[in-house]
Each structure stands twice: as structure tokens, then as C-alpha cells.
Design a protein around this motif. Sequence first.
Motif, mmCIF file in Angstrom:
data_model
loop_
_atom_site.group_PDB
_atom_site.id
_atom_site.type_symbol
_atom_site.label_atom_id
_atom_site.label_comp_id
_atom_site.label_asym_id
_atom_site.label_seq_id
_atom_site.Cartn_x
_atom_site.Cartn_y
_atom_site.Cartn_z
ATOM 1 N N ASP A 101 8.597 -3.131 -10.120
ATOM 2 C CA ASP A 101 8.886 -3.036 -8.692
ATOM 3 C C ASP A 101 7.660 -3.320 -7.829
ATOM 4 O OD1 ASP A 101 11.469 -2.364 -9.331
ATOM 5 O OD2 ASP A 101 11.198 -0.200 -8.990
ATOM 6 N N LEU A 102 6.490 -2.916 -8.310
ATOM 7 C CA LEU A 102 5.297 -2.936 -7.472
ATOM 8 C C LEU A 102 4.489 -4.227 -7.577
ATOM 9 C CD1 LEU A 102 3.721 -1.158 -5.481
ATOM 10 C CD2 LEU A 102 2.458 -0.208 -7.421
ATOM 11 N N PHE A 103 4.522 -4.884 -8.729
ATOM 12 C CA PHE A 103 3.643 -6.025 -8.955
ATOM 13 C C PHE A 103 4.434 -7.328 -9.123
ATOM 14 C CE2 PHE A 103 1.546 -2.214 -10.770
ATOM 15 C CZ PHE A 103 0.558 -2.092 -9.795
ATOM 16 N N ASP A 147 0.822 -1.196 0.000
ATOM 17 C CA ASP A 147 0.000 0.000 0.000
ATOM 18 C C ASP A 147 0.863 1.255 0.000
ATOM 19 O OD1 ASP A 147 -2.527 -1.447 2.155
ATOM 20 O OD2 ASP A 147 -2.423 -1.348 -0.020
ATOM 21 N N GLU A 148 1.951 1.231 0.747
ATOM 22 C CA GLU A 148 2.817 2.390 0.849
ATOM 23 C C GLU A 148 3.662 2.586 -0.411
ATOM 24 O OE1 GLU A 148 5.051 1.669 4.370
ATOM 25 O OE2 GLU A 148 3.533 2.520 5.709
ATOM 26 N N ARG A 149 3.942 1.517 -1.119
ATOM 27 C CA ARG A 149 4.792 1.631 -2.303
ATOM 28 C C ARG A 149 4.071 2.280 -3.486
ATOM 29 N NH1 ARG A 149 7.340 -3.528 -4.301
ATOM 30 N NH2 ARG A 149 5.381 -4.479 -3.652
ATOM 31 N N TYR A 150 2.747 2.184 -3.526
ATOM 32 C CA TYR A 150 2.022 2.746 -4.663
ATOM 33 C C TYR A 150 2.190 4.262 -4.771
ATOM 34 C CZ TYR A 150 -1.762 4.337 -7.627
ATOM 35 O OH TYR A 150 -2.478 4.982 -8.591
ATOM 36 N N PRO A 151 1.980 5.044 -3.701
ATOM 37 C CA PRO A 151 2.232 6.494 -3.820
ATOM 38 C C PRO A 151 3.666 6.804 -4.234
ATOM 39 C CG PRO A 151 1.009 6.013 -1.812
ATOM 40 C CD PRO A 151 1.464 4.694 -2.351
ATOM 41 N N ASP A 152 4.618 5.980 -3.768
ATOM 42 C CA ASP A 152 6.009 6.186 -4.176
ATOM 43 C C ASP A 152 6.157 5.990 -5.678
ATOM 44 O OD1 ASP A 152 6.728 6.670 -1.564
ATOM 45 O OD2 ASP A 152 7.400 4.603 -1.182
ATOM 46 N N PRO A 204 -7.674 -7.458 -6.607
ATOM 47 C CA PRO A 204 -8.407 -6.272 -7.072
ATOM 48 C C PRO A 204 -7.679 -4.956 -6.818
ATOM 49 C CG PRO A 204 -9.924 -7.828 -6.075
ATOM 50 C CD PRO A 204 -8.553 -8.367 -5.819
ATOM 51 N N ALA A 205 -7.026 -4.840 -5.671
ATOM 52 C CA ALA A 205 -6.312 -3.595 -5.376
ATOM 53 C C ALA A 205 -5.137 -3.408 -6.327
ATOM 54 C CB ALA A 205 -5.829 -3.598 -3.930
ATOM 55 N N GLN A 206 -4.393 -4.472 -6.590
ATOM 56 C CA GLN A 206 -3.272 -4.385 -7.527
ATOM 57 C C GLN A 206 -3.756 -4.052 -8.933
ATOM 58 O OE1 GLN A 206 -1.761 -8.319 -6.651
ATOM 59 N NE2 GLN A 206 0.088 -7.476 -5.697
ATOM 60 N N THR A 207 -4.887 -4.630 -9.334
ATOM 61 C CA THR A 207 -5.444 -4.343 -10.655
ATOM 62 C C THR A 207 -5.812 -2.864 -10.777
ATOM 63 O OG1 THR A 207 -6.303 -6.597 -10.834
ATOM 64 C CG2 THR A 207 -7.275 -4.948 -12.282
#
Length: 240
Positions: free
Chosen positions: A32-34, A6-11, A140-143
Amino acid sequence: MSHDDDERYPDAVRELHGDAPSDRDLGRPFVDLFPVSGTAISTLGDLLGSETLYASDPLAARLDELQFDLGIGPCWDALRTARPVIEPDLAAHPRSIWPVFSETIAADGVGSLFAFPMLVGSLRVGAVDMYSRRPVTLDPAQTRQAASLADHVGRLVLRRALVRAASADPEEPESPFSRRLVHQASGMVLAQLDISAEDARLVIQGHAFATGRSMMEVSRDIVDGVLDLSAEEAGGGPAR
């Protein structure tokens, strides 16, 4: 999804919008994120033309090039539907989805494919493709996050294209994935065979398919004078 994810997405969003990232940096947040092995970013269709802007590795570049050559695959479906395309397990039905494309990559060890359209309002700019060596799924959140990142990238790509078009000095290093060679070869075939631009591209595509080569390879031979499709047309079959 963990709290860390969750924290990496804004980054990742900040990375895309910080200090004007180059094309070679656009796809890094996706890897990096997925839980994927690689990614490619491409413009598609009439708006900006069809060209790979970024590929994280040779297989990502190959998957993009094959989709350009065949005119089918997840990136085209994502662009057409303006929705994500999620295929978490190619081996489960290898020939029911994109049969020719799936058969062509059968030996490449691709377990999953994902494609997210790059949308700017009603404009369809292109797509972000991701692949995994093993079957994986996106929750779903990753999508949602991948779709949002793709839209961020789409806005950056469109903005850069408009700036380049308006620039008094648009010269810049050509992308290593540029499809300009295919356009150049299509122009030569158009003149040789007295056909439309669309049919010239189709002739190159058909020759590439018949000979088991890529359109870029065939186009290089046409531009270099190694291959003359007008002579081939008269002879009734592929020369190589």
C-alpha cells in the motif's frame, strides 16, 4: 514523496500493531505504501528457520521460494549485511547480480527488487522482499520507512514465534508456504544416504537444480516415495 505519503506511514505502523494482525496481513502495508507490485515476508537462517510467512501474490511467493532453493538473492544479502538491498533496474545488469537467480527469473517480468532485513537488536529474524514489474526506485525517505516497517514486522514475528514455542497447545493451521516438507524430505535422505542434515539438503537442492524443479516439488516426490535418491546415487544420475 508527497504529503499524503508522509501521513500514510504512521497509519501503516498502527495497522501492524492493531488487533494482532495475522501473517496474511503483515505485508499489506508495504504494497500500500510503496511503488511496488508485490511483497513477501520470510524468516531466514538458524534462528527461526527459513520459511515464507506472507506473499502478496504467486510471483512474490515464487521469488521467495527460488531464493530459498538457490541460497542466494536479495533477501540473503539483506540478512547477511543487516542492510537494505536496493536493485531499481535488474535489466541494466541482469547477470552481474545473483547470476543464477537473475537468469531464472528473466522471463518473469521483474523490473526492480528490494529487500529489507528484519532486525531485533542483534538478532536477524528474516527479510521483507518487494518487487516491481517495472524499474522503480525508492527515495531516501521511503527506504528509511521500509526499513523501519521491516523491523516492526520482525519484532511481531519473533514475539509470535516465542509465544508459540511456549504454548501448551502450539497446534495451528500450517502456512501454505511452509517448508516443513523440505525438512521432512531432508530427514529421509539423511537416513537413506547416511550423510549430515546439511548434505541431505544439498543433495535435494542439487537434484532440483539439475531437473529444473523446485525443492518443494522434489521433496514431495521423496516423501511420497516417488523419488528415491539412494537408488539415484547408486545409478549415477538423476532419474527425472
